[in-house]
Design a protein around this motif. Structure first.
Motif, short mmCIF file in Angstrom:
data_model
loop_
_atom_site.label_atom_id
_atom_site.label_comp_id
_atom_site.label_asym_id
_atom_site.label_seq_id
_atom_site.Cartn_x
_atom_site.Cartn_y
_atom_site.Cartn_z
N SER A 1 70.62 48.87 54.48
CA SER A 1 70.43 47.45 54.14
C SER A 1 69.13 46.96 54.78
N ASN A 2 68.70 45.77 54.39
CA ASN A 2 67.45 45.22 54.96
C ASN A 2 67.58 45.05 56.46
N GLN A 3 68.73 44.59 56.89
CA GLN A 3 68.95 44.35 58.32
C GLN A 3 68.99 45.68 59.09
N THR A 4 69.66 46.65 58.50
CA THR A 4 69.73 47.98 59.15
C THR A 4 68.33 48.57 59.27
N GLU B 1 65.53 47.03 59.65
CA GLU B 1 64.80 46.40 60.76
C GLU B 1 65.24 46.99 62.11
N THR B 2 66.56 47.17 62.26
CA THR B 2 67.08 47.73 63.51
C THR B 2 66.58 49.16 63.71
N LEU B 3 66.68 49.96 62.64
CA LEU B 3 66.24 51.35 62.74
C LEU B 3 64.74 51.45 62.99
N CYS B 4 64.02 50.49 62.44
CA CYS B 4 62.56 50.46 62.59
C CYS B 4 62.19 50.41 64.08
N ASP B 5 62.84 49.52 64.81
CA ASP B 5 62.54 49.42 66.24
C ASP B 5 62.83 50.73 66.96
N GLN B 6 63.96 51.34 66.59
CA GLN B 6 64.35 52.59 67.26
C GLN B 6 63.35 53.72 66.98
N VAL B 7 62.97 53.87 65.73
CA VAL B 7 62.08 55.00 65.40
C VAL B 7 60.65 54.75 65.91
N LYS B 8 60.28 53.49 66.00
CA LYS B 8 58.94 53.20 66.56
C LYS B 8 58.91 53.61 68.03
N ASN B 9 59.97 53.28 68.77
CA ASN B 9 60.04 53.70 70.17
C ASN B 9 60.05 55.21 70.29
N TYR B 10 60.85 55.84 69.44
CA TYR B 10 60.96 57.31 69.47
C TYR B 10 59.59 57.94 69.25
N ALA B 11 58.88 57.43 68.24
CA ALA B 11 57.57 58.01 67.91
C ALA B 11 56.55 57.74 69.02
N SER B 12 56.53 56.52 69.51
CA SER B 12 55.55 56.17 70.56
C SER B 12 55.76 57.00 71.82
N ASP B 13 57.04 57.22 72.18
CA ASP B 13 57.34 58.01 73.38
C ASP B 13 56.79 59.43 73.27
N ARG B 14 56.65 59.91 72.04
CA ARG B 14 56.18 61.29 71.85
C ARG B 14 54.70 61.35 71.46
N LEU C 1 60.17 47.58 51.90
CA LEU C 1 60.19 47.25 53.33
C LEU C 1 59.35 48.29 54.06
N VAL C 2 58.57 47.83 55.01
CA VAL C 2 57.63 48.72 55.70
C VAL C 2 57.79 48.59 57.21
N CYS C 3 57.64 49.72 57.89
CA CYS C 3 57.72 49.75 59.35
C CYS C 3 56.60 50.67 59.83
N LEU C 4 55.68 50.17 60.61
CA LEU C 4 54.59 51.03 61.07
C LEU C 4 54.13 50.67 62.48
N THR C 5 53.54 51.65 63.14
CA THR C 5 53.09 51.44 64.52
C THR C 5 51.59 51.18 64.59
N GLU C 6 50.89 51.49 63.53
CA GLU C 6 49.43 51.34 63.56
C GLU C 6 48.99 50.49 62.37
N ASP C 7 48.09 49.59 62.64
CA ASP C 7 47.57 48.74 61.57
C ASP C 7 46.70 49.58 60.64
N LEU C 8 47.15 49.75 59.41
CA LEU C 8 46.41 50.58 58.45
C LEU C 8 45.62 49.72 57.47
N GLY C 9 45.43 48.46 57.80
CA GLY C 9 44.67 47.58 56.93
C GLY C 9 45.52 47.04 55.80
#
Lengths: 172, 259
Positions: A67-70, A72-85, A116-124
């Motif tokens: 869902s849209n809400q899910t 958003e929640t997952l987005c935060d989790q995977v962004k942290n996961y990716a940044s940590d690595r 819906l988009v979730c990203l860690t880097e501004d790609l323009g």
């Protein structure tokens, strides 16, 4: 009587001809080891990258429906996961509500009215997979089918076909 | 003489170095191949698992606008035996889950787009059509990459059978009977792949593909239908299991020669 010494040019001088193949061999050996070490290191990095994207997909695909809400929640989790690595991540939930999903759309711009988009880097503006390819020398991509929320009104729950695009690439 | 032996030592060392480097390059060329293969397999199975899970959530009405086998979007360059597949007909089933429609279709134990119980005439329940439309949409990346696939509904063997015990533990289709679609000679296979024939072999289950390909991806899930009445006349199947099906998805790379 003096003794003819022939080709004897001293205890060190006699070994001079053998120095050239020895030095050449050592140089070739060291450069080959350095080259292969570099290659194996890059293979290991790529395998780690692929393992990470599979872990992220496992996390995002716990259910067959996002869902849209899910998202958003997952987005935060995977962004942290990716940044940590040490990786950047780009996730897009592409909705094909009513029309199906074009898999060629990977390479086109995002439909901001539906996707819906979730990203860690501004790609323009209007980032695509090509934007990532321009920003990263190494990246891995994965696509999965998923059911998405196609409700036009909040009181109705209609789930249509969707596609989850994930791109993972090292931070520069 | 001493200088000559020194040169020989150097050349011999060079030879040893060359052999060592060759061995290192051979090792490096193989390095990571096994891991890559495992990761590829993991991705493919992940994809199929995601597809199977999404079946439980999809709304049938949302599949009605998929362009599949119709006149506006024919598949180019191949003879399409599914030409005329009518995904548009699914528009009548808005707000119905795909899994519910398939279960309704299977209530009479025949996946034939309708159900009929107690001698009543068949009532429309296009579960098979809906499955094919959904598979067509979701399997586009793999189909265009030359992989073939089918989804099969199977009936597990009785609990007493060692094969079924194995099947329940591993969720493999090995211990299952294919659900024969009585209205269609093409048994219970649901697929959009073309030319699903193997020389001298009739494909009835995923097991039939084991000797044909080394890259066979199979994901099976239990699929329960609560109001199913009569599934089989086979007395070896436990009646308590009659309403539990196994949904198996098989995918393998095509070995067809390109013309």
């Amino acid at each position: 009587m003096s003794k003819v010494k022939g080709s004897f040019i001293g205890p060190l001088g006699d070994d001079i001809p053998s120095i050239f193949p020895l030095v050449t061999g050592i140089l070739i050996l060291i450069s080959s080891i350095a080259f292969l070490s570099n290659e194996i290191s890059s293979i290991n990095s790529f395998i780690e990258l692929r393992k990470s994207i599979l872990s992220i997909s496992d996390l995002m695909l716990q259910s067959g429906y996002i869902s849209n809400q899910t998202f958003e929640t997952l987005c935060d989790q995977v962004k942290n996961y990716a940044s940590d690595r040490g990786y950047n991540i780009f996730v897009r939930l592409q909705k094909g509500c009513g029309t199906g999903v074009s898999y060629l759309k990977n390479y086109t711009v995002i439909d901001s009215t539906k996707d819906l988009v979730c990203l860690t880097e501004d790609l323009g503006n209007n980032p695509t997979y090509f934007s990532i390819a321009e920003n990263a020398s190494t990246g891995v991509f994965a696509t999965y089918p998923v059911a998405v929320d196609c409700s036009e009104r909040n009181d109705e729950s209609v789930k249509g076909v969707g596609k989850l695009n994930i791109a993972l690439y090292p931070i520069k | 003489m001493k200088a000559q032996s020194g040169v020989f030592d150097g050349i011999f060392f060079l030879l040893v170095v060359t052999v060592s480097i060759t061995m290192m390059f051979v090792f490096a060329s193989q390095y990571g191949t096994a891991q890559t293969e495992v990761l590829n397999t993991y991705y493919n199975l992940n994809y199929i698992s995601a597809l199977m899970k999404s079946i439980y959530y999809l709304d049938v009405g949302q599949l009605s606008q998929i362009k599949f086998g119709d006149e506006t979007n024919p598949r180019i360059g191949i003879t399409d035996p599914y030409y005329g597949m009518n995904c548009q007909s699914l528009a009548d089933f808005n707000n119905t889950l795909l899994s519910d429609l398939v279960k309704r279709d299977l209530t009479d134990a025949v996946l034939d787009n309708k159900y009929s119980l107690g001698g009543n005439p068949g009532i429309s329940a296009p579960g098979k059509t809906a499955l094919r439309c959904a598979l067509y949409e979701f399997m586009k990346p793999f189909e265009s990459a030359g992989l073939k696939y089918f989804l099969q509904i199977q009936i597990p063997r009785s609990v007493q059978s060692p094969d079924y015990a194995y099947a329940t533990q591993k969720l493999l289709p090995s211990g299952s009977y294919p659900l024969v679609n009585q209205s269609d000679d093409n048994n219970s296979i649901v697929t959009n792949s073309i030319n699903m024939t193997i020389p001298n072999t009739l494909i009835r289950t995923c097991d039939d593909l084991k000797n044909y390909t080394t890259q066979l991806y199979v994901v099976s899930i239990p699929f329960r239908i609560f109001d199913s009445k009569t599934l089989t006349q086979d007395s070896s199947i436990d009646s308590n299991l009659n309403n539990t099906f196994v949904l198996s998805f098989c995918m393998w790379p095509s070995t067809e020669q390109l013309k």
